[in-house]
Design a protein around this motif. Sequence first.
Motif, PDB file in Angstrom:
ATOM      1  N   TYR A 188     -15.445 -15.598  -3.775  1.00 33.47           N
ATOM      2  CA  TYR A 188     -16.302 -15.182  -2.651  1.00 33.47           C
ATOM      3  C   TYR A 188     -17.777 -15.397  -2.987  1.00 33.47           C
ATOM      4  CZ  TYR A 188     -11.934 -12.830  -1.477  1.00 33.47           C
ATOM      5  OH  TYR A 188     -10.612 -12.564  -1.207  1.00 33.47           O
ATOM      6  N   ARG A 224     -16.919 -13.202   4.090  1.00 31.22           N
ATOM      7  CA  ARG A 224     -16.401 -14.183   3.126  1.00 31.22           C
ATOM      8  C   ARG A 224     -14.907 -13.980   2.892  1.00 31.22           C
ATOM      9  NH1 ARG A 224     -21.187 -14.238  -1.553  1.00 31.22           N
ATOM     10  NH2 ARG A 224     -22.856 -13.570  -0.174  1.00 31.22           N
ATOM     11  N   ALA A 225     -14.504 -12.714   2.726  1.00 31.58           N
ATOM     12  CA  ALA A 225     -13.090 -12.436   2.471  1.00 31.58           C
ATOM     13  C   ALA A 225     -12.224 -12.862   3.654  1.00 31.58           C
ATOM     14  CB  ALA A 225     -12.902 -10.946   2.177  1.00 31.58           C
ATOM     15  N   THR A 257     -18.508 -20.138  -0.934  1.00 31.41           N
ATOM     16  CA  THR A 257     -17.797 -19.535   0.198  1.00 31.41           C
ATOM     17  C   THR A 257     -18.775 -18.952   1.201  1.00 31.41           C
ATOM     18  OG1 THR A 257     -15.851 -19.052  -1.141  1.00 31.41           O
ATOM     19  CG2 THR A 257     -16.134 -17.751   0.855  1.00 31.41           C
TER      20      THR A 257
END
Length: 678
Positions: free
Chosen positions: A173, A46-47, A177
């Motif tokens: 996040y 996600r990041a 996302t």
Amino acid sequence: MTTLHSEPTAEAGRSMLRVVFYAAILFSVFQIVTSAFSPISSTVVRALHVGFLLLLTFLLYPLRGGQSGPTHVLTKAVGFIAIGLATYHWVFEADLVQRAGELTDADMAVGVITLVLVFEAARRVMGLALPLICLGFLGYALFGEHLPGPFAHRGYGFDQVIGQLAFGTEGIYGTPTYVSSSYIFLFILFGAFLEQAGMIQLFTDFALGTVGHTKGGPGKVAVVSSGLMGTINGSGVANVVTTGQFTIPLMKRFGYKPAFAGAVEATSSMGGQIMPPVMGAVAFIMAETINVPYVEIAKAAAIPAILYFFTAFWMVHLEAGKQGLKGLPKSECPDPWAALRLRWYLLMPLIGLVYLLFAGFTPMFSGMVGLALTVVLIFGAAFAGRLNGTSLRILFWIVLGLACSAFAKVGIVSVMAVIGLLAVLLVPRKDGRATLRIAVQALVEGAMHALPVGVACALVGVIIGSLTLTGSATTFAGYIIQLGSHSLFLSLVLTMLTCLVLGMGIPTIPNYIITSSIAAPALLELGVPLIVSHMFVFYFGIMADLTPPVALAAFAAAPIAKESGLKIGMRAVQIAAAGFVVPYMAVYAPELMLQGDKGLEATAYVVFKAALAILLWGATVVGYFRSPMSPIERVLAFAAAALLVVAAPITDELGFALAALVIATHLWRARRLAPVTL
């Protein structure tokens, strides 16, 4: 001096285009690898997903926002800083888990800068509306304890807010996302590969061949082709700017007014988000949010989607009759079956995707298989042509099919892989370099199409994080429940208005996330079934893109139609009348969305009522049925349709009786007025 500097400037521009090009390819490859093999944790994926989104946004979109264009060198540097900050979550993943809730100075710096960059990226891509709304929620989380009465919360420290929004799984996040980095990107890429391989041409030729020669044929082509495109990309505005380039000028050339032509395309394209099997990104977020299989969402959307497109088709037919518009000459329409014979193989990944979704496999797995089949079909057509002799090609596909079967490790997928790969023997062979260009372009286009969706998903995490941290969602839901205890209809109207007002400034995804977090639980508490309550919010989030004064789909059609976006939006609301009515019908008769336990007979009855109401409402709006309708006929037709929709004692009987009276008298009058031919 200009000559001296022009070449370096041009060279710098080409260098930056190459950077964007390779960054987009790397983004797509990263998403494919992480979806297929899961080499890193979901949090890191996600990041990095958000990091890639920020990188491409700052490389492409200038400081003033809007369309992509030249960007300053400092802006480009910010993009690389963003992807660097994303790797912080990867490098220090274990440390962040161990000290969860206790942020260091470095954590705070990374979190604050990332939040600022997400806000700025959203402003550049989508304008000020959504960032300002999210900023309001962020301000509420930081300073809401100073508000009066029930609006106040207990107060939270700056580090708590940053930890919630920039490091937790309920902030930027969070679930949106996660869905963007898994399901949504895969399906966007799937659609991009099919589009590059020629699916748009297949759908356009098929629509032209089937309905192009009928009354008002060009308008019906827009409805059919946009509906078909919706099955692979699920993006309303993208549909407008792709199929609309062909259908809007075609409609204008055959006599449709610019506003009506743009409205038909905008209405049909927005329907792509509710058209199974590949619906809009919201459908995947909804499935994850309410924890139901995606296939259940697709089933619930099927009948309303058919009614939606039936409405658009019927309105086009009536408008053509009113204006006396004919279809295309039969000789100018392509043979739809010849188009299918030429590009039939492009349907195989779509068929495989539908089968897997309805067989119970996850959207991620189904999307990966569909994407893999598409790539194999495209590349197989090129590589098979390099082998001499039919026997060698057969051997090649058998070996490759068995290898894919062994890799898949799923029985039905193995069979599908072998059948799909052997079928490519009949696919027209292409040049290898041309095929490679198609694949590379699809990777780039997929990444570009994911930008607005992904950035929106990241930013609305601020809203979700603020609501979950403060618990304020329950306060608003309480007001809706209190209102609904006296009138469910008023609660539905309030929810609809909330969706439409929010939709004036923000896309469908954040619109759904906001209203589903606040209003959908309240509707569920009032007895509305779970899927129906969320679909109600979903539908009006879509209708907001057609509703003036800010109608994104209408304004996307405006430059193509060369008409005011406001005028297009006004006509689009008329054409999409059923889109405003069907959600209410589904609340009072859940059988319309295949919910409840009353059986298929009840579903068939509700669908018949809805279809008849659509016929009457269409005639009311256009003022034409078999001939121009008188004012009294329009009033009675509207009343009959309203009675069919209202779920109250004897309203159905009254509605059917009045509908029969209106239709019979109108047909009798139209027959009397018809010219006599000798």
